[in-house]
Structures are given as C-alpha cells and as structure tokens.
Write an enzyme that holds these catalytic residues in place. Structure first.
Site, PDB file in Angstrom:
ATOM      1  CD  GLU A 296      -1.755  -2.351   1.644  1.00 14.95           C
ATOM      2  OE1 GLU A 296      -0.554  -2.583   1.968  1.00 14.95           O
ATOM      3  OE2 GLU A 296      -2.661  -3.199   1.771  1.00 14.95           O
TER       4      GLU A 296
ATOM      5  CG  PHE B  59     -10.415  -8.909  11.446  1.00 16.00           C
ATOM      6  CD1 PHE B  59      -9.191  -9.365  11.935  1.00 16.00           C
ATOM      7  CD2 PHE B  59     -10.620  -8.930  10.076  1.00 16.00           C
ATOM      8  CE1 PHE B  59      -8.206  -9.822  11.082  1.00 16.00           C
ATOM      9  CE2 PHE B  59      -9.644  -9.406   9.216  1.00 16.00           C
ATOM     10  CZ  PHE B  59      -8.423  -9.846   9.721  1.00 16.00           C
ATOM     11  CD  GLN B  60      -7.740  -6.749   7.993  1.00 15.92           C
ATOM     12  OE1 GLN B  60      -8.584  -6.494   7.150  1.00 15.92           O
ATOM     13  NE2 GLN B  60      -6.571  -7.305   7.693  1.00 15.92           N
TER      14      GLN B  60
ATOM     15  CE  LYS C 223     -17.321  -5.756   3.779  1.00 15.40           C
ATOM     16  NZ  LYS C 223     -16.634  -6.980   4.215  1.00 15.40           N
TER      17      LYS C 223
ATOM     18  CG  MET D 250      22.596  12.036   3.261  1.00 13.81           C
ATOM     19  SD  MET D 250      23.839  13.107   2.491  1.00 13.81           S
ATOM     20  CE  MET D 250      22.922  13.804   1.137  1.00 13.81           C
TER      21      MET D 250
HETATM   22  C1  LIG Z   1      12.198   5.802   5.267  1.00 12.91           C
HETATM   23  C2  LIG Z   1      13.484   6.468   5.636  1.00 12.91           C
HETATM   24  N1  LIG Z   1      14.273   5.917   6.577  1.00 12.91           N
HETATM   25  C3  LIG Z   1      15.447   6.505   6.908  1.00 12.91           C
HETATM   26  C4  LIG Z   1      15.846   7.662   6.321  1.00 12.91           C
HETATM   27  C5  LIG Z   1      17.150   8.340   6.711  1.00 12.91           C
HETATM   28  N2  LIG Z   1      18.078   8.354   5.584  1.00 12.91           N
HETATM   29  C6  LIG Z   1      18.254   9.426   4.777  1.00 12.91           C
HETATM   30  S1  LIG Z   1      19.311   9.172   3.540  1.00 12.91           S
HETATM   31  C7  LIG Z   1      19.613   7.600   4.049  1.00 12.91           C
HETATM   32  C8  LIG Z   1      20.560   6.721   3.292  1.00 12.91           C
HETATM   33  C9  LIG Z   1      20.070   6.388   1.940  1.00 12.91           C
HETATM   34  O1  LIG Z   1      20.879   5.376   1.391  1.00 12.91           O
HETATM   35  P1  LIG Z   1      20.796   5.005  -0.152  1.00 12.91           P
HETATM   36  O2  LIG Z   1      19.395   4.863  -0.570  1.00 12.91           O
HETATM   37  O3  LIG Z   1      21.695   3.862  -0.400  1.00 12.91           O
HETATM   38  O4  LIG Z   1      21.321   6.322  -0.842  1.00 12.91           O
HETATM   39  P2  LIG Z   1      22.780   6.996  -0.832  1.00 12.91           P
HETATM   40  O5  LIG Z   1      22.759   8.035   0.232  1.00 12.91           O
HETATM   41  O6  LIG Z   1      23.767   5.930  -0.560  1.00 12.91           O
HETATM   42  O7  LIG Z   1      22.896   7.592  -2.194  1.00 12.91           O
HETATM   43  C10 LIG Z   1      18.880   7.300   5.203  1.00 12.91           C
HETATM   44  C11 LIG Z   1      18.949   6.024   5.938  1.00 12.91           C
HETATM   45  C12 LIG Z   1      14.957   8.216   5.368  1.00 12.91           C
HETATM   46  N3  LIG Z   1      15.217   9.378   4.754  1.00 12.91           N
HETATM   47  N4  LIG Z   1      13.810   7.594   5.023  1.00 12.91           N
END
Ligand SMILES: Cc1ncc(C[n+]2csc(CCOP(=O)(O)OP(=O)(O)O)c2C)c(N)n1
Length: 558
Positions: free
Chosen positions: A47, A109-110, A159, A463
């Site tokens: 979803e 439920f749900q 529903k 990052m």
């Molecule tokens: C759902 C979610 N969880 C955690 C984060 C925190 N976060 C921001 S950037 C990042 C790393 C992203 O890694 P990747 O997709 O491999 O991209 P890269 O930075 O290596 O290009 C994280 C964990 C986020 N923005 N969104």
C-alpha cells in the site's frame, strides 16, 4: 446502486480514470463496484507504493492522484505516502475501507482509527456515517485537495456505507475552483518600489511555482527583470537548466554561486517557497541584509519563519506579471553573480576509472529526451540528481523534498508513467532506498511499465555514512550494506532486464542501452563507496560556510 458504486461514479465524475491500490475485507464493496466502471486500477504490491504512485502521478500531471486500501494494516501502510504528499503539497484523495459503523470503536477485526492517525498529515478528512453524505463529500474532497495549497484528503469509508442503497443519489459535478485575484495594487506598488531601489536583488523560487501553474509567468518575470535567480530542490526546472538568469540550487547542497548571492542580497523575492531549513541553513544568518517580498498562496507561510516587508498571497502568476514591470539597474551585481557561476561551475573530470556518479547523471540527462521525468529516492544520489541533471520543468523532477521518503523513487516513477505514458521515466535510486519498495519491480512487469532504473550502489546508506564521517568523527554506525544482493540478478528474477556497470569508460554505452530498452530495465552501477556530496553546508550553519572536499572540518565546527 449502492454507496460503493456511487463512490466510483463520483470518481468518474471528477475525471478520475486511474487509481492505485490494494484490496482487502473492508473495501471489498468498492473493489466490486470498480468492475462495472471505467476506472483503471493499478494493483501495486504494497500500500505504501499505492500512495507514492498516486503521489508521483499527481506531481507529474498536476491532477489529483487517487489511491485505495483496506482498513487496518492497509490503511496504516499508506501513512508514509500521505505524509509525503502533505509535506510536498501534492493533491491526493486517499480512500480507505473502514469497519461498519456498528462495529466502530469495538476493536473489530482490522479496525484502526485511520481518521485519527492521519489527522496531522492530511489537509482534511471525511468519515461518512450515512450514504446520503457521499455526493457532497466526494466533491468537497477533490475541491479541497486541489484548491489553494494542494494536499492529501482522506475518505474513510465504513463498509455499511459502501453497501447501503444509493439509487436515490447522483454524483455531483466537480466544484469550480476559482483562480485567486491578484493582490492589492498598493501592495504590488510597494513591492515594485523595493525592486526599483534594490542593488543586489535575488529571486528565490520554490515548488509553489509549478503547483500554481505559473512557470510561464515566472520565466517571463526572470527575463523582464533580469534578477539573478536561485531555486529550491522543488523549484528546479522553473527556469530551465542553463537559463541565463539561473545561478542554481540554493541550500545545504546548493551551488556556491547561488548561496553566495543570497547571503549578499539586499532584496529577496521569495516565490512559492517556504524558508525550509535545508534551503536556508541557519535561519538567523540567512540572507542577513535582505528585505523580503514573499509570494505564496498559503497565508500560514507568510511571516512564519521570516518577516516579509511585502507579503503577496494572491494569484502567483498574476502577481509575477504585475512585478515584471520593473527592470532594476543592477548590472554590476549581475556581472558579479554570473562571474561566480562560471568560476564555481561543477567539474566532471574526477580522477580514477570507477564510475563518477555526478558525471554519469549529467550524461544520463544529456542522453535522455529533454522532457524525460527523473524520479529519485533519498540520500546522496538524490542530491546528485538535483545538482547534475538538467531539468526543464518542475514536473520533470520528482523528489521527496519535505519528508525525504526512502522508497519514493520507484513507485513515484510508476505513477509518473501512468500520468504520461509516452514520456521517458528514469528512476535514480540508491542501494538502501531501492530495497524499501523493491517489490514494485513486479508492478513494472505486470503492466510492462517502461521505467528505466539507475541504481547507484555505494554499498552503504551513503548520506548517513557521509554525516558520520564529517560530523561524528568517522564513527560508522549501522550504515554498511556490503552484503547487498546482486541487484541485476534480482531484477531479472522479477522479469526486468538487469545490467551492471562498474567502469567509467562503459558508462555512456550502458546508459544508451538502458534508455533504448523497449520495456522496464535496471542498470546496477557500482560507485565509489567513499564518495560524498559536495558542496555541503553543515547542519545549523550559515549557508556562507560551505564545505568542499578539502575543507578542514574542525575549523568549521569551531
Ligand atoms: C524511510 C526512511 N528511513 C530513513 C531515512 C534516513 N536516511 C536518509 S538518507 C539515508 C541513506 C540512503 O541510502 P541510499 O538509498 O543507499 O542512498 P545513498 O545516500 O547511498 O545515495 C537514510 C537512511 C529516510 N530518509 N527515510
């Protein structure tokens, strides 16, 4: 006709021809009603992807995106995609099934209070108790989603309301959303006076320009006034890449010439932007010498973070046209801004034989059609896309700016394809983000969605790794992804052709092959595991203190 059939008819009356969703118990009457109607339903595999696909559809098309899920876990899985739409002002109508009114409040439920759960992340929500409420409610939901500052609207459908007889009811015609008026001529004159007197004016444009459909007026304004312009992440494309007045993106990973111009400006004309902290850096030190003219449709944004000498809440396009009457005499300032743009222009000649991600993305942008849509995930690759891809319109750049939702790229790219089936859609993802909605490869295959995926694999949550390197003394904590799967093989297992790239000299051929693939395809790119995004303004620092690769980090934190 029952309530569910009436709901489907109301969607049709609103011009909806495509929705994204996933069925379940409490929404079964609605799914049954879909069988008799004209609306195409795209079955995603989670979803969250339904909400993000509707979100991408809306961003690319400007139309209201619609997604559907069942009660309970179906509804809670939508939450991130709804929040994403709220923070980036994306018009969406979200329909969830709910247990019957007699069971509500009994822990049935749900049963989940999705109305309550989503209260802070929707523009408005509806929970009809009687079928008679449906026609008016449906019309209002669409009117609210697309009027003023757009956003998501929730409809939680019990529903028994879906199954109640509705023969006596008809869907209403869509509400007319009147275009707001231009502002008071006296306010506009005050703004023009500030522009005439400015020596170092800068335009700071944001996502509101695209959402107000004011890109044409914005370009005319930039050309008529000759004022150097910076754009936010979501404003990219409002002036096309390479436009003579454009200095680039401002903010944390912005262009040096853009941030310097803003910091030195004496007048900031803020157009459909909201002083987001990623754009302003330390707010107290943002554009310290500038007076502000702020144009925004949302009164709540005016004066929220920075006092404006003139606040213009009316129609963006009309106000921009009115402000195009002045061309300030600022030649020395223009020359200084544009000289710095040349001096600090990005170089793509990094040493080494490995793939240099910024150069690959620039090449991708050059090889793809001019109107291609790039949908990205979140992290370093997202910033590289913003810095190095060439955007000609804000609807060509789909990026989760406000919420920063990892997992956004692929489902939003799928949504964009359905909004514009003839346009090339490229998803740029990271090895962390891609895994968050990897199941949507199955959706690509089912509908033969010809999305091209460029997966930049640095074997890390890049990052976060970069911040740990720079701001946590290289104490690396839970960022290692060196046990990633073989992504090209994974794609092939779903039925998506998968290729791999690791040498720079093969980059152009690999991109050409990817773009020429007739259907969906994935290019897995191994990049330097230590690569960082530059320049960088450290968090809570002034945009004047941009770090470059050789910056002494200790000096900066002092
Ligand atoms: C759902 C979610 N969880 C955690 C984060 C925190 N976060 C921001 S950037 C990042 C790393 C992203 O890694 P990747 O997709 O491999 O991209 P890269 O930075 O290596 O290009 C994280 C964990 C986020 N923005 N969104």
């Amino acid at each position: 006709m029952n309530g569910a059939e009436l709901t489907v008819c109301a969607l049709e009356a609103e011009g909806v021809d495509l929705i994204f969703g996933y069925p379940g118990g409490a929404i079964m009457p609605f799914y049954d009603a879909l069988l008799g109607g004209t609306i195409r339903h795209i079955l995603v595999r989670h979803e969250q992807a339904a909400a993000l696909a509707a979100n991408g559809y809306a961003r690319a098309s400007g139309k209201v995106g619609v997604c559907v899920a069942t009660s309970g876990p179906g509804a809670s899985n939508l939450v991130t995609g709804i929040a994403d739409a709220m923070l980036d002002s994306v018009p969406m109508v979200v329909i969830t099934g709910q247990v019957s009114t007699a069971l509500m409040g009994t822990d049935a439920f749900q049963e989940l209070d999705v109305f309550g759960m989503t209260m802070p992340i929707v523009k408005h929500s509806f929970l009809p108790r009687r079928v008679d409420e449906l026609p008016e409610m449906m019309r209002e939901a669409f009117r609210i989603a697309r009027s003023g500052r757009p956003g998501p609207v929730l409809i939680d459908l019990p529903k028994d309301v879906q199954t109640a007889p509705a023969d006596h009811l008809r869907p209403l015609a869509p509400a007319h959303v009147p275009r707001p008026a231009a502002d008071d001529p006296a306010d506009l004159e005050r703004a023009l006076q500030l522009m005439r007197n400015a020596q170092r004016p800068v335009v700071y444009g944001g996502g509101g320009i695209g959402m107000a459909c004011a890109v044409g007026e914005f370009r005319a304004f930039a050309e008529a006034t000759g004022i150097p312009t910076v754009l936010t992440l979501k404003g990219l494309g409002a002036l096309p890449a390479g436009h003579p007045e454009l200095l680039g993106m401002l903010g944390m990973h912005g262009a040096r010439s853009a941030n310097m111009a803003v910091q030195e400006s004496d007048l900031l004309i803020v157009v459909g932007a909201r002083f987001d902290d990623r754009a302003t850096g330390k707010l107290a030190e943002f554009a310290p010498h500038a007076k502000v003219i702020h144009l925004d449709i949302d009164a709540a944004e005016l004066g929220k973070l920075r006092r404006a000498e003139v606040a213009l809440q009316g129609d963006l396009g009309r106000n921009l046209t009115a402000l195009s009457a002045v061309r300030p005499a600022i030649e020395p300032w223009r020359a200084q801004c544009f000289e710095r743009r040349t001096r600090y222009a990005t170089r793509y000649d990094a040493p080494g034989r490995g793939v240099y991600a910024p150069a690959l993305l620039r090449k991708l942008s050059e090889l793809a059609p001019r109107d291609a849509i790039v949908s990205c995930d979140v992290g370093q690759h997202q910033m590289w896309v913003a810095q190095h891809c060439l955007f000609n319109h804000p609807t060509r750049h789909l990026s989760s700016g406000g919420l920063g939702t990892m997992g956004f790229g692929l489902p939003a790219g799928i949504g964009a394809h359905f909004a514009e089936p003839d346009t090339t859609v490229v998803v740029v993802s990271g090895d962390g983000s891609f895994m968050m909605n990897v199941q949507e490869l199955a959706t690509l295959v089912r509908y033969q969605v010809p999305v091209k995926i460029v997966l930049l694999d640095n074997q890390a949550l890049g990052m976060v790794r970069q911040w740990q390197e720079l701001f946590f003394a290289r104490r690396y904590s839970e960022i290692d992804l060196s046990d990633n799967p073989d992504f090209a093989a994974l794609a092939r297992a779903f039925g998506v052709p998968g290729y791999s790239l690791s040498l720079r000299e093969h980059g152009e051929d690999a991109l050409r092959q990817l773009l020429a693939a007739p259907g969906p395809a994935l290019l897995h790119v191994s990049i330097d595991t230590q690569a960082n995004v530059w320049p960088l303004v450290p968090p809570n620092h002034s945009n004047a203190s941009m770090m470059e690769p050789d910056t002494d980090e200790l000096a900066l934190s002092a």
